[in-house]
Design a protein around this motif. Sequence first.
Motif, PDB file in Angstrom:
ATOM      1  N   ALA A 136       0.829  -1.211   0.000  1.00 22.48           N
ATOM      2  CA  ALA A 136       0.000   0.000   0.000  1.00 22.48           C
ATOM      3  C   ALA A 136       0.864   1.263   0.000  1.00 22.48           C
ATOM      4  CB  ALA A 136      -0.947  -0.011   1.203  1.00 22.48           C
ATOM      5  N   GLY A 137       1.918   1.245   0.809  1.00 21.31           N
ATOM      6  CA  GLY A 137       2.822   2.394   0.876  1.00 21.31           C
ATOM      7  C   GLY A 137       3.485   2.655  -0.466  1.00 21.31           C
ATOM      8  N   GLN A 138       3.953   1.571  -1.076  1.00 14.62           N
ATOM      9  CA  GLN A 138       4.616   1.685  -2.377  1.00 14.62           C
ATOM     10  C   GLN A 138       3.631   2.168  -3.439  1.00 14.62           C
ATOM     11  OE1 GLN A 138       8.055   0.911  -2.903  1.00 14.62           O
ATOM     12  NE2 GLN A 138       7.569   2.036  -4.749  1.00 14.62           N
ATOM     13  N   PHE A 139       2.421   1.645  -3.382  1.00 15.22           N
ATOM     14  CA  PHE A 139       1.383   2.029  -4.345  1.00 15.22           C
ATOM     15  C   PHE A 139       1.094   3.526  -4.251  1.00 15.22           C
ATOM     16  CE2 PHE A 139      -3.260   2.647  -5.065  1.00 15.22           C
ATOM     17  CZ  PHE A 139      -3.284   2.381  -6.417  1.00 15.22           C
ATOM     18  N   MET A 140       0.952   4.018  -3.019  1.00 17.45           N
ATOM     19  CA  MET A 140       0.641   5.438  -2.840  1.00 17.45           C
ATOM     20  C   MET A 140       1.809   6.316  -3.286  1.00 17.45           C
ATOM     21  SD  MET A 140      -2.426   5.540  -1.979  1.00 17.45           S
ATOM     22  CE  MET A 140      -2.695   7.244  -1.510  1.00 17.45           C
ATOM     23  N   ARG A 141       3.015   5.848  -2.986  1.00 13.09           N
ATOM     24  CA  ARG A 141       4.195   6.621  -3.435  1.00 13.09           C
ATOM     25  C   ARG A 141       4.246   6.693  -4.958  1.00 13.09           C
ATOM     26  NH1 ARG A 141       7.304   4.551   0.914  1.00 13.09           N
ATOM     27  NH2 ARG A 141       8.033   2.800  -0.313  1.00 13.09           N
ATOM     28  N   THR A 142       3.768   5.614  -5.583  1.00 13.52           N
ATOM     29  CA  THR A 142       3.810   5.554  -7.045  1.00 13.52           C
ATOM     30  C   THR A 142       2.774   6.477  -7.686  1.00 13.52           C
ATOM     31  OG1 THR A 142       4.451   3.255  -6.837  1.00 13.52           O
ATOM     32  CG2 THR A 142       3.767   3.943  -9.007  1.00 13.52           C
ATOM     33  N   ILE A 143       1.588   6.530  -7.097  1.00 15.02           N
ATOM     34  CA  ILE A 143       0.527   7.300  -7.760  1.00 15.02           C
ATOM     35  C   ILE A 143       0.520   8.782  -7.386  1.00 15.02           C
ATOM     36  CG2 ILE A 143      -0.962   5.269  -8.066  1.00 15.02           C
ATOM     37  CD1 ILE A 143      -2.751   6.413  -5.808  1.00 15.02           C
ATOM     38  N   LEU A 144       1.185   9.126  -6.287  1.00 17.84           N
ATOM     39  CA  LEU A 144       1.162  10.526  -5.859  1.00 17.84           C
ATOM     40  C   LEU A 144       2.452  11.253  -6.267  1.00 17.84           C
ATOM     41  CD1 LEU A 144      -0.243  10.132  -2.217  1.00 17.84           C
ATOM     42  CD2 LEU A 144      -1.449  11.069  -4.186  1.00 17.84           C
ATOM     43  N   PRO A 145       2.398  12.580  -6.358  1.00 25.28           N
ATOM     44  CA  PRO A 145       3.637  13.326  -6.600  1.00 25.28           C
ATOM     45  C   PRO A 145       4.629  13.089  -5.451  1.00 25.28           C
ATOM     46  CG  PRO A 145       1.712  14.759  -6.771  1.00 25.28           C
ATOM     47  CD  PRO A 145       1.223  13.450  -6.257  1.00 25.28           C
ATOM     48  N   LEU A 146       5.911  13.199  -5.747  1.00 23.60           N
ATOM     49  CA  LEU A 146       6.953  12.883  -4.765  1.00 23.60           C
ATOM     50  C   LEU A 146       6.842  13.670  -3.461  1.00 23.60           C
ATOM     51  CD1 LEU A 146      10.221  12.529  -6.877  1.00 23.60           C
ATOM     52  CD2 LEU A 146       9.146  10.775  -5.469  1.00 23.60           C
ATOM     53  N   ASP A 147       6.360  14.928  -3.586  1.00 25.61           N
ATOM     54  CA  ASP A 147       6.311  15.774  -2.392  1.00 25.61           C
ATOM     55  C   ASP A 147       4.954  15.707  -1.681  1.00 25.61           C
ATOM     56  OD1 ASP A 147       4.908  16.995  -4.350  1.00 25.61           O
ATOM     57  OD2 ASP A 147       5.721  19.008  -4.011  1.00 25.61           O
ATOM     58  N   GLN A 148       4.104  14.802  -2.111  1.00 25.99           N
ATOM     59  CA  GLN A 148       2.762  14.700  -1.518  1.00 25.99           C
ATOM     60  C   GLN A 148       2.772  13.724  -0.331  1.00 25.99           C
ATOM     61  OE1 GLN A 148      -0.716  15.927  -2.726  1.00 25.99           O
ATOM     62  NE2 GLN A 148      -0.780  15.405  -0.551  1.00 25.99           N
ATOM     63  N   ASP A 149       2.420  14.243   0.837  1.00 30.60           N
ATOM     64  CA  ASP A 149       2.296  13.379   2.014  1.00 30.60           C
ATOM     65  C   ASP A 149       1.052  12.515   1.898  1.00 30.60           C
ATOM     66  OD1 ASP A 149       4.522  14.010   3.404  1.00 30.60           O
ATOM     67  OD2 ASP A 149       3.591  15.632   4.547  1.00 30.60           O
ATOM     68  N   PHE A 150       1.083  11.367   2.533  1.00 31.65           N
ATOM     69  CA  PHE A 150      -0.125  10.550   2.585  1.00 31.65           C
ATOM     70  C   PHE A 150      -0.148   9.770   3.889  1.00 31.65           C
ATOM     71  CE2 PHE A 150       3.070   7.986   0.438  1.00 31.65           C
ATOM     72  CZ  PHE A 150       2.960   6.743   1.021  1.00 31.65           C
ATOM     73  N   THR A 151      -1.319   9.379   4.285  1.00 36.31           N
ATOM     74  CA  THR A 151      -1.426   8.543   5.489  1.00 36.31           C
ATOM     75  C   THR A 151      -2.235   7.292   5.170  1.00 36.31           C
ATOM     76  OG1 THR A 151      -3.308   9.854   6.217  1.00 36.31           O
ATOM     77  CG2 THR A 151      -1.215  10.367   7.231  1.00 36.31           C
ATOM     78  N   ILE A 152      -1.768   6.198   5.743  1.00 37.31           N
ATOM     79  CA  ILE A 152      -2.496   4.941   5.605  1.00 37.31           C
ATOM     80  C   ILE A 152      -2.724   4.384   7.000  1.00 37.31           C
ATOM     81  CG2 ILE A 152      -1.715   4.380   3.268  1.00 37.31           C
ATOM     82  CD1 ILE A 152       0.463   2.646   4.382  1.00 37.31           C
ATOM     83  N   GLY A 153      -3.726   3.547   7.127  1.00 40.52           N
ATOM     84  CA  GLY A 153      -4.036   2.989   8.444  1.00 40.52           C
ATOM     85  C   GLY A 153      -3.166   1.796   8.763  1.00 40.52           C
ATOM     86  N   LEU A 154      -3.553   1.085   9.813  1.00 41.98           N
ATOM     87  CA  LEU A 154      -2.828  -0.133  10.173  1.00 41.98           C
ATOM     88  C   LEU A 154      -3.538  -1.313   9.522  1.00 41.98           C
ATOM     89  CD1 LEU A 154      -2.313   0.657  13.957  1.00 41.98           C
ATOM     90  CD2 LEU A 154      -0.594   0.816  12.166  1.00 41.98           C
TER      91      LEU A 154
END
Lengths: 168, 124
Positions: free
Chosen positions: A104-122
């Motif tokens: 999930a972390g890798q997926f979000m890093r891939t789809i978002l711009p490099l400087d975009q923060d994101f949060t995922i749950g547990l």
Amino acid sequence: MWNTNASQQQNSPEIVEPVKDSRALLQQAVNNIEKMAFLPVSEAHLYYSKIKIKTPIKGEMVIFVTESLAKELTNSIYGLTSEDNPLQKERVKDAVSEMLNIIAGQFMRTILPLDQDFTIGLPITEQCEEVSGTSSMIQRFYTVNNNLLPVAIKGKELINFFENNRSR
Amino acid sequence: MKKILIVDDSATARSFIKRCLEIVGLRGCDFLEAENGLQALELMNKNLIDLVFTDYFMPQMTGEELLKKIKADPGKSNIKVFIISSAGSVTKEKELLSIGAKAVINKPISPASIAPFIRGIIIE
């Protein structure tokens, strides 16, 4: 939100009236593969893991892993062999959770711009034989010759009939 | 002997981080493990820790909060803290480095990805 209906089949009493048991009906239907292709069909035991994507986009990511693959992956991550002590269920669940966390972390890093923060749950992981995605879909899992065969039932009317039949 | 604290709510991740660190040359170090930030702080109060490898997203306390607490405590502020995260942006990485993280390493880690950050420590 996905819900699982875990491990009820194993604990259920012997079916005396198979025609009234919708699970058995479905199994019976899937068993036709055995007649057609002469390959053994059985219910699959799966680990199901889900993780919430919280920001900046809301959603959820889900993985299904067969029990045998989950154990193989866990052994590999821990550097164990199948001859070592039998794996604890909690350890396998933890390994599946961690895998989904990384995916999930890798997926979000891939789809978002490099400087975009994101949060995922547990991640939450459990064993299951069946999942219901929405009120209009139930999915059950089988294995044919050790390969996964998911069977989905879709449509509210059919689902309601299935659920009512099952609870009889 | 260096004391290394690994903080992650996943036992799998802790085990894997430890294996990677051993592979890149930290075999023989004294490894301690904590499931969350509170447990980590307790262990740090009882042990002289040299390095901390912490996950970012954890229940109770994030890796960032743990980092801030470590850096705010004069008795612990010299501890080198590495953040290992599955959810790191460039912006967040800069922020974590600015508040004292030694490095931010993205999951999935591997001996190859962790080695450059550890090289200096092995020489020390």
